[in-house]
Design a protein around this motif. Sequence first.
Motif, PDB file in Angstrom:
ATOM      1  N   TRP A  39       0.763  -1.789  -0.129  1.00 11.51           N
ATOM      2  CA  TRP A  39       0.057  -0.468  -0.372  1.00 11.51           C
ATOM      3  C   TRP A  39       0.738   1.242  -0.171  1.00 11.51           C
ATOM      4  O   TRP A  39       0.133   2.334  -0.495  1.00 11.51           O
ATOM      5  N   ASP A  40       2.105   1.251   0.277  1.00  8.54           N
ATOM      6  CA  ASP A  40       2.758   2.433   0.191  1.00  8.54           C
ATOM      7  C   ASP A  40       3.373   2.600  -0.753  1.00  8.54           C
ATOM      8  O   ASP A  40       4.444   1.854  -1.619  1.00  8.54           O
ATOM      9  N   PRO A  41       3.641   3.687  -1.610  1.00  4.59           N
ATOM     10  CA  PRO A  41       4.267   3.725  -2.941  1.00  4.59           C
ATOM     11  C   PRO A  41       5.836   3.981  -2.298  1.00  4.59           C
ATOM     12  O   PRO A  41       6.045   3.869  -3.486  1.00  4.59           O
ATOM     13  N   ASN A  42       6.174   4.828  -1.444  1.00  3.83           N
ATOM     14  CA  ASN A  42       7.211   5.059  -0.814  1.00  3.83           C
ATOM     15  C   ASN A  42       7.961   3.592  -1.521  1.00  3.83           C
ATOM     16  O   ASN A  42       9.502   3.019  -1.692  1.00  3.83           O
ATOM     17  N   ALA A  45       8.615   1.312  -4.797  1.00  4.16           N
ATOM     18  CA  ALA A  45       9.785   2.520  -5.991  1.00  4.16           C
ATOM     19  C   ALA A  45      11.089   1.804  -5.077  1.00  4.16           C
ATOM     20  O   ALA A  45      11.841   1.218  -5.579  1.00  4.16           O
ATOM     21  N   GLN A  67       1.321  -1.430  -6.194  1.00  2.38           N
ATOM     22  CA  GLN A  67       0.309   0.363  -5.118  1.00  2.38           C
ATOM     23  C   GLN A  67      -0.924  -0.205  -5.306  1.00  2.38           C
ATOM     24  O   GLN A  67      -1.152   0.408  -5.956  1.00  2.38           O
ATOM     25  N   TRP A 296       9.353   7.213  10.876  1.00  2.00           N
ATOM     26  CA  TRP A 296       8.924   6.994   9.273  1.00  2.00           C
ATOM     27  C   TRP A 296       9.362   8.735   9.264  1.00  2.00           C
ATOM     28  O   TRP A 296       8.803   8.977   7.754  1.00  2.00           O
ATOM     29  N   PHE A 362      17.127   3.115  -0.937  1.00  2.00           N
ATOM     30  CA  PHE A 362      16.854   4.591  -2.082  1.00  2.00           C
ATOM     31  C   PHE A 362      16.276   5.111  -1.353  1.00  2.00           C
ATOM     32  O   PHE A 362      16.199   6.332  -2.242  1.00  2.00           O
ATOM     33  N   ASN A 363      15.090   5.572  -0.739  1.00  4.96           N
ATOM     34  CA  ASN A 363      14.778   6.529   0.073  1.00  4.96           C
ATOM     35  C   ASN A 363      14.256   6.951   1.380  1.00  4.96           C
ATOM     36  O   ASN A 363      13.732   7.256   1.591  1.00  4.96           O
TER      37      ASN A 363
ATOM     38  N   ILE B  94      11.916  12.214  -5.478  1.00  5.78           N
ATOM     39  CA  ILE B  94      12.569  12.070  -3.887  1.00  5.78           C
ATOM     40  C   ILE B  94      12.723  13.351  -2.655  1.00  5.78           C
ATOM     41  O   ILE B  94      12.016  13.737  -1.991  1.00  5.78           O
ATOM     42  N   SER B  99       7.429  10.204  -3.955  1.00  5.04           N
ATOM     43  CA  SER B  99       7.455   8.794  -3.760  1.00  5.04           C
ATOM     44  C   SER B  99       8.744   8.456  -4.508  1.00  5.04           C
ATOM     45  O   SER B  99       9.237   7.363  -4.156  1.00  5.04           O
ATOM     46  N   GLY B 100       8.935   8.781  -5.760  1.00  4.81           N
ATOM     47  CA  GLY B 100       9.928   7.985  -6.751  1.00  4.81           C
ATOM     48  C   GLY B 100       9.513   7.252  -7.599  1.00  4.81           C
ATOM     49  O   GLY B 100      10.059   6.351  -8.595  1.00  4.81           O
ATOM     50  N   ALA B 101       8.125   7.007  -7.213  1.00  2.00           N
ATOM     51  CA  ALA B 101       6.826   6.241  -8.354  1.00  2.00           C
ATOM     52  C   ALA B 101       6.880   6.499  -9.716  1.00  2.00           C
ATOM     53  O   ALA B 101       6.461   7.816  -9.389  1.00  2.00           O
ATOM     54  N   VAL B 269      -0.915   6.057  -6.842  1.00  2.00           N
ATOM     55  CA  VAL B 269       0.347   6.103  -6.791  1.00  2.00           C
ATOM     56  C   VAL B 269       0.330   7.735  -5.593  1.00  2.00           C
ATOM     57  O   VAL B 269       1.424   7.910  -4.330  1.00  2.00           O
ATOM     58  N   ALA B 273      -0.342   6.804   1.951  1.00  2.00           N
ATOM     59  CA  ALA B 273       0.551   5.515   1.395  1.00  2.00           C
ATOM     60  C   ALA B 273      -0.466   4.597   3.036  1.00  2.00           C
ATOM     61  O   ALA B 273      -0.306   3.808   2.828  1.00  2.00           O
ATOM     62  N   SER B 274      -0.148   5.352   3.836  1.00  2.00           N
ATOM     63  CA  SER B 274      -0.591   5.184   5.576  1.00  2.00           C
ATOM     64  C   SER B 274      -1.457   6.137   5.957  1.00  2.00           C
ATOM     65  O   SER B 274      -1.190   7.392   5.602  1.00  2.00           O
ATOM     66  N   THR B 277       1.204   8.368   7.373  1.00  2.00           N
ATOM     67  CA  THR B 277       2.119   9.973   6.626  1.00  2.00           C
ATOM     68  C   THR B 277       1.196  10.219   6.150  1.00  2.00           C
ATOM     69  O   THR B 277       0.107   9.797   5.728  1.00  2.00           O
TER      70      THR B 277
END
Lengths: 448, 316
Positions: A39-42, A45, A67, A296, A362-363, B94, B99-101, B269, B273-274, B277
């Motif tokens: 569920w987390d786009p981060n 990625a 996602q 986070w 990465f991020n 980022i 998100s970099g998605a 996207v 996210a949660s 966040t």
Amino acid sequence: MRSRKFLSVALGLTTLAAAAACSSTASSSQNVTVNWWTWDPNQAAAYEQCIPAFEKANPGITVKVSQYNVSDYFTKLTAGFVAGDAPDAFMDSVTYLQSYASQGQLLPLDSYIKQDNVNMNQYSIGTAAWKYTDGKQYALPMDWATAAIYYNEADLQAAGYTAQDVANLTWNADNGGTFERMVRHLTVDKNGVRGDQPGFDRNNVATYGISNLELASDALGQSNWGALLETAGINIQNKPNWPTQFNYANPELVKGVSRIRDLSNNGFSAQMNEFTTSESEQLGSGKAAMALDGTWSATSYSQLPGIKIGTAPMVAGPNGKRALITNSNGNNIWAGSKNPGETWKWVSYQESQACQTKAATFNGSFLPSIKASTDALAQQEQAKGVDFSVFADYVKNNELFPTPDYNNGAKITDTLVPMIQSYFTNKSGDSVWTTLQQQSKTLLAAQQ
Amino acid sequence: MTSTVIHDEPAAPVTRRVSRVRSAESRFAIGRAVSWTYLVLFLAVTLFPFYWILRTALSNNYSLIRNPSSLLPVGLTLGAFERVLGLASPAQAIAQGGSGAEIDLGLYLRNSVIYASILTVGVVFCSLLAAYAFARLRWRGRNVLFSIFLGALMIPGIMTLLPNFVLIHDLGLTNTFAGLVLPGVLFSAFSIFFLRQFMLGLSSEIEDAALIDGLGPFMLLFRITVPMTSGPLITLTLLNFINAWNDYFWPLMIANDPSVRPLTVALGVFQQASRQTEPDFAGLMAAALVAALPMLALFMIFGRRVVNSIGFTGIK
């Protein structure tokens, strides 16, 4: 076990057939696609960074990461179970372990773990949380998250505090400890009067001492009010795992939550319904001098322009020790997956040190469950000027304990959270905690 | 006697009102000022959310946290649009709090156009046939069947979701355009009702003349009724297209594969996210704006038709 044997035989046969006939069906069974959801786009990625190395080492397996945002994720997952097209493996929250495992939707991983000799000790936290009542391991732990204190360095300095002072805060339900004293002193009203000085106007506050502590999206208040109680040794769950009751009516707990509510009623922290935005906006916009926020958020705090945000460990209990409730998401394999062997390869690679380090660095979107990967992330962020040592120290000092597993996770959240919110918005009194305890007992007992 | 009373009464106030307006120009000006103020206020309330979308889309996520209530874009940047259009590298995304998605806007836009077009053409065509049968043909049980059809208007969509989903899955049509459009393409109670109401009002003389000239029912429909119904047909096409374009839940359930996933679902996207966040607010707003642009254009060109739909049926 038997199905696996069958599968490997079947796989072997089709491979043979493929070699002999080069037929079109063979190519489809040779090229297996493993679908993985989060569920987390981060994190989507981040884990995509692991795919090239994995696919190179495992020719014939293609990994596809999808996602979906958190409000649709579990609906879609459940629909997938019903229709038979759920992903082969997926990120999951412990809240759903009981319902999914009891419905037989999750594949036990014990035989795979044994077969590949996975060292479960490499995971600093989360292994126990993903064991169901049948004693089987249903997931490899992915990450962990807990609370920390973030503060506006300028506000702190102006109030005469040092970084050392924030790092050594304590809290208790009787007088709020050094934490509450600092919160009062950090609060400044529109006339520049501090919260602990005479003439403080609680109705016209310019900067609150701490972000709102009451807004919780779960019944245990994990990243705010509950975190304070737990670190002070006031446990909400009556057992570390699979509790049968949440001890909301415990007089110590009621004393604690009423202290927390008084903070906002007296103008030292924002009211629950005052801001619709999260802790980071309260701190970032200068409305609060400190924020109790999740691990986070560390990276995003470090990126804020024109403001220096410091990171301190969570407040300690009266004895100076910390006990931090820690959520750990897991990587589940769906019992209905047509390619459990290949899926396991991907899942176990994801939760290996190589991939966790690559994805996390990465991020910086999550703290990996493997200690060595957390250390690598902390090192990288340190170089960028973000202090992750606080989090690495949590692990080193053994200050984390896992979120308990319990029955009917989703239903408990839906039922109890509104009642808790009614308390914090002054719509109900102390007696609501007795009702909450009774409700929790009923809901925790029935497996639905 | 009664008729004169009825006739007299409305006439009197009108004359009185007219004279009052003529005699007091200042009051006229006040009335105008009030109505203008009301209009301007109403416009502001309507347009402000659009402005807020634009303002957020042009902001930097991290700057937004510093100044969440600023009326102007904070840390003015086109970064969010670059992210949406797939022009930014993951590292750049980022750095701006994304998100970099990656999102392949062209692909999802294509999917949305295909999905919305097939669905619209299908629904309008099927509804046209059904409405014609209900309005212009005489057959036994017509009204009973129509009441049953109307009953379908009252079934909430969520009730049919799971059966539809299981059916489409059993047919092996998940992740296909066929699976996406099938449940909606053959039947739309609202569209049938909408067209039938209009067709009921058509005069039967032209039809009768055409019948005498030897036209069959199909030719009658396409040569006579369709041209006379072109207005409502265009309106209905627009309404259906906009609805299909905005569809979220059904495509979310069916389209796991990016090759058929429409834009609305793909924009996920940029979502939260949660629960704890924050979403990529700037990216989300930029994406929403880009997704809404085709609809805005349609509305600007055909806006009057959409408004007319309310006039045609008296319902929204």
